[in-house]
Design a protein around this motif. Structure first.
Motif, mmCIF file in Angstrom:
data_model
loop_
_atom_site.group_PDB
_atom_site.id
_atom_site.type_symbol
_atom_site.label_atom_id
_atom_site.label_comp_id
_atom_site.label_asym_id
_atom_site.label_seq_id
_atom_site.Cartn_x
_atom_site.Cartn_y
_atom_site.Cartn_z
ATOM 1 N N ARG A 75 -6.997 -8.219 -8.718
ATOM 2 C CA ARG A 75 -7.661 -8.975 -7.670
ATOM 3 C C ARG A 75 -7.172 -10.413 -7.639
ATOM 4 O O ARG A 75 -6.887 -10.987 -8.688
ATOM 5 C CB ARG A 75 -9.152 -8.983 -7.982
ATOM 6 N N GLU A 76 -7.118 -10.975 -6.449
ATOM 7 C CA GLU A 76 -6.796 -12.390 -6.321
ATOM 8 C C GLU A 76 -7.978 -13.187 -6.849
ATOM 9 O O GLU A 76 -9.134 -12.846 -6.600
ATOM 10 C CB GLU A 76 -6.544 -12.745 -4.859
ATOM 11 N N LYS A 77 -7.668 -14.218 -7.604
ATOM 12 C CA LYS A 77 -8.735 -15.037 -8.173
ATOM 13 C C LYS A 77 -9.367 -15.892 -7.092
ATOM 14 O O LYS A 77 -8.684 -16.649 -6.424
ATOM 15 C CB LYS A 77 -8.175 -15.986 -9.238
ATOM 16 N N PRO A 78 -10.690 -15.786 -6.925
ATOM 17 C CA PRO A 78 -11.348 -16.744 -6.040
ATOM 18 C C PRO A 78 -11.353 -18.125 -6.696
ATOM 19 O O PRO A 78 -11.197 -18.232 -7.908
ATOM 20 C CB PRO A 78 -12.772 -16.203 -5.898
ATOM 21 N N ALA A 79 -11.537 -19.148 -5.904
ATOM 22 C CA ALA A 79 -11.494 -20.518 -6.428
ATOM 23 C C ALA A 79 -12.526 -20.736 -7.524
ATOM 24 O O ALA A 79 -12.302 -21.511 -8.440
ATOM 25 C CB ALA A 79 -11.711 -21.515 -5.299
ATOM 26 N N HIS A 80 -13.656 -20.045 -7.469
ATOM 27 C CA HIS A 80 -14.725 -20.245 -8.441
ATOM 28 C C HIS A 80 -14.723 -19.154 -9.516
ATOM 29 O O HIS A 80 -15.749 -18.840 -10.079
ATOM 30 C CB HIS A 80 -16.073 -20.277 -7.724
ATOM 31 N N SER A 81 -13.552 -18.598 -9.818
ATOM 32 C CA SER A 81 -13.491 -17.433 -10.698
ATOM 33 C C SER A 81 -13.576 -17.752 -12.183
ATOM 34 O O SER A 81 -13.603 -16.844 -12.987
ATOM 35 C CB SER A 81 -12.207 -16.652 -10.439
#
Length: 125
Positions: A75-81
């Motif tokens: 999965r692509e990392k969300p900014a708040h990951s």
């Protein structure tokens, strides 16, 4: 890499950590499909259920996403990951509890089968 029984962590945590590191090194880049559960079990010399537990943990952490019948993908990392250590610890404990509940269910089923056999006069094995 085989999960070692000598490690202080359960094998599923060892597999999850190894996969997490491979993802961070971009051996499995964002959007790529991970090898099948069977392939990972062979690679890490663990049971398929161990791999399932490791992948469940990585899903819970938001590292991978799974699609029924298609596999698991990075999965692509969300900014708040950024996950706190406490969150990872809680998710690991939750996954361990889920495994323990599944194991207890199997044990209860076996005990009920023995009890039924004893009541029916059958073998008590």
């Amino acid at each position: 890499m085989a999960a070692t029984s000598e490690g202080s962590q359960p094998p599923y945590l060892q597999v999850a950590e190894a996969l997490r590191e491979r993802i961070q090194r971009e051996e499995f880049p964002v959007g790529s499909q991970l090898p099948s559960g069977r392939q990972l079990a062979d690679e890490y010399d663990v049971a398929p259920n161990t791999v399932s537990s490791a992948l469940r943990l990585l899903r819970d952490e938001g590292v991978v996403v799974s699609q029924q019948g298609r596999g698991s993908y990075v999965r692509e990392k969300p900014a708040h990951s950024e996950k706190t250590e406490e969150f990872v610890t809680i998710m690991s404990a939750l996954s361990s509890l889920q495994d323990a509940v599944r194991d207890m269910g199997s044990r209860i089923d076996a005990l009920e089968e023995v009890q039924r056999n004893q009541q029916d006069g059958g073998p008590a094995s």
